[in-house]
Design a protein around this motif. Structure first.
Motif: not given
Length: 186
Positions: A168-175
């Motif tokens: 989830s953190l990685m997804h939000r970071a990418r976005e």
């Protein structure tokens, strides 16, 4: 030397074991810190603090995680603490300049990392400025996964969160990075 022997020798105060640890882990610690503080000299200083902390607190290491995981945790904590203190000092300096007690602090964002090609420095600076603007937990997660090349499981252990939370953190970071870099017209 296996990890258990190394830990026992470190706990016994064996300087040779500590030297071995520093020699084998200094690049990992330095690169982790550099990814957060983004200044080579300051990363060296923080890395030294990391190893001093390891030396002082090895007796508290319980072995519930790998030694490298513990080193990553200390490295991240020291780097983030340094960054918070730097922001506080910069804020105090700015306030002092407002009331006529000093010059304004206009520190440009610099990023230097070994291995970044000369012609790529400008692009890298833009990218790392965007990474620096991420919320702390997203930034640390992104750096561990992308610059350190760790697995989701290793990052979960280091940050003491679930693998789903890392995802989830990685997804939000990418976005967030995509939005920041698109708005910067990179």
């Amino acid at each position: 030397m296996n990890q258990e022997d190394l830990i026992q020798q470190l706990k016994a105060g064996n300087e040779q074991a500590f030297r071995h640890l520093v020699e084998n882990c200094q690049d990992m610690v330095y690169n982790t810190v550099l990814g957060i503080v983004q200044d080579m000299q300051e990363a060296e200083d923080v890395a030294q603090e990391v190893f001093m902390q390891v030396y002082r607190s090895i007796g508290t290491f319980r072995g519930e995680a790998k030694l490298s995981t513990w080193l990553y945790r200390i490295s991240i904590t020291k780097a983030l603490d340094w960054q918070r203190k730097k922001k506080l000092r910069k804020g105090i300096h700015t306030v002092a300049s407002w009331i006529g007690l000093g010059e304004p602090a206009n520190e440009p964002v610099h990023f230097y990392h070994p291995g970044v090609e000369l012609e790529q420095k400008e692009k890298s600076a833009i990218i790392f400025k965007a990474i620096q603007s991420l919320p702390e937990n997203q930034r640390v997660c992104f750096l561990l996964l992308k610059t350190e090349g760790l697995s989701y499981e290793e990052v979960a252990d280091i940050l003491q969160i679930s693998i789903k939370a890392v995802e989830s953190l990685m997804h939000r970071a990418r976005e967030n990075l995509r939005k920041k870099l698109t708005s910067a017209r990179y």
